[in-house]
Enzyme design. Structure first.
Site, PDB file in Angstrom:
ATOM      1  N   GLY A  29       1.038  -1.529   0.030  1.00 54.96           N
ATOM      2  CA  GLY A  29       0.252  -0.271   0.369  1.00 54.96           C
ATOM      3  C   GLY A  29       1.099   1.181   0.038  1.00 54.96           C
ATOM      4  CG  ASN A  30      -0.505   4.628  -1.602  1.00 56.51           C
ATOM      5  OD1 ASN A  30      -1.419   5.372  -1.336  1.00 56.51           O
ATOM      6  ND2 ASN A  30      -0.593   4.017  -2.566  1.00 56.51           N
ATOM      7  CG  HIS A  31       2.502   6.491   4.535  1.00 59.75           C
ATOM      8  ND1 HIS A  31       2.139   5.831   5.187  1.00 59.75           N
ATOM      9  CD2 HIS A  31       4.025   5.727   3.931  1.00 59.75           C
ATOM     10  CE1 HIS A  31       3.102   5.145   5.077  1.00 59.75           C
ATOM     11  NE2 HIS A  31       3.881   5.582   5.032  1.00 59.75           N
ATOM     12  CB  SER A  32      -2.375   8.285  -0.898  1.00 60.86           C
ATOM     13  OG  SER A  32      -3.666   9.398  -1.500  1.00 60.86           O
TER      14      SER A  32
END
Ligand code: C5P
Length: 222
Positions: A29-32
């Site tokens: 995943g990512n931190h958005s």
């Protein structure tokens, strides 16, 4: 609130960050946070648009009067955007979409075993949803992308706009604590016609309103 200048317009906005499953409990995943996409949804709704928010893994309060469709992976986000595109006047890709996903998703939780090194994670490319939406857009439809750049923001942004084939590209300079998870943003809005609108550091709503102004100019020339 200002004039309902987006009245009668159908706007579809993706927000948040995708999660690409490895097994039933793990993902890449990512931190958005989704804050910019939600700010776009709130401001478009306030200006009279009919808004659908395609939300990938966000934990923000749902804006009143906005239809929210929840997705997890890039594949789900792509399917939702392509379905919504059929009826939309404006498509905005504000989500952070994973460029790669695990080549395999296994049905059982991956186990650790004593004395055995883990397998490497093989990745495959995800389709570029923004490029696809741009290539397939109907006459009169406006497609908008976002890009986070760490250097050569303007030149890099121009090249990316051309590569993706979208109408407008919002280019953010990232690094130094800007953008991710914060309430403020500084950016430049690039128009495919060569136009350039600087957005001073300020709330994500202010950027959103300048973007809707640029979208309206683009819609007017169609
Ligand atoms: O190429 P880059 O990831 O910098 O481009 C960012 C823009 O492209 C964003 O608007 C993002 O939502 C979109 N994107 C996409 N599909 C991908 C990767 C990015 O639509 N697979």
């Amino acid at each position: 609130a200002g004039a309902p200048d987006l009245a009668g317009r159908r706007v579809v906005i993706s927000a948040g960050g995708t999660r690409e499953p490895l097994d039933p409990v793990r993902y890449l995943g990512n931190h958005s946070s989704g804050k910019q996409g939600y700010a776009l949804a709130r401001t478009a709704q306030a200006r009279g648009a009919e808004v659908t928010l395609v939300a990938a893994n966000t934990a923000l309060p749902e804006p009143a009067g906005v239809r929210v469709e929840r997705v997890g992976s890039a594949g789900e986000l792509r399917a939702a955007m392509r379905r919504e595109a059929a009826e939309a006047d404006v498509l905005v890709m504000a989500a952070a979409v994973a460029d790669f996903r695990p080549a395999r998703t296994v049905e059982q939780k991956i186990k650790k075993r004593d004395g055995v090194e883990p397998d490497p994670i093989a990745l495959v490319r995800n389709p570029d949803i923004l490029a696809e939406l741009s290539a397939e857009r109907r006459p009169g439809q406006v497609v908008v992308g976002f890009a986070a750049e760490t250097e050569n923001v303007l030149a890099g942004g121009r090249a990316k706009l051309a590569r993706k084939g979208c109408d407008l590209l919002v280019v953010n300079e990232v690094g130094g604590g800007l953008a991710f998870g914060t309430d403020e943003n500084e950016a430049v809005i690039l128009d495919a016609d060569g136009g350039e609108t600087p957005v001073p550091l300020g709330p994500k709503e202010a950027l959103a309103d300048l973007l809707w102004d640029a979208v309206l100019r683009r819609l007017a020339t169609r």
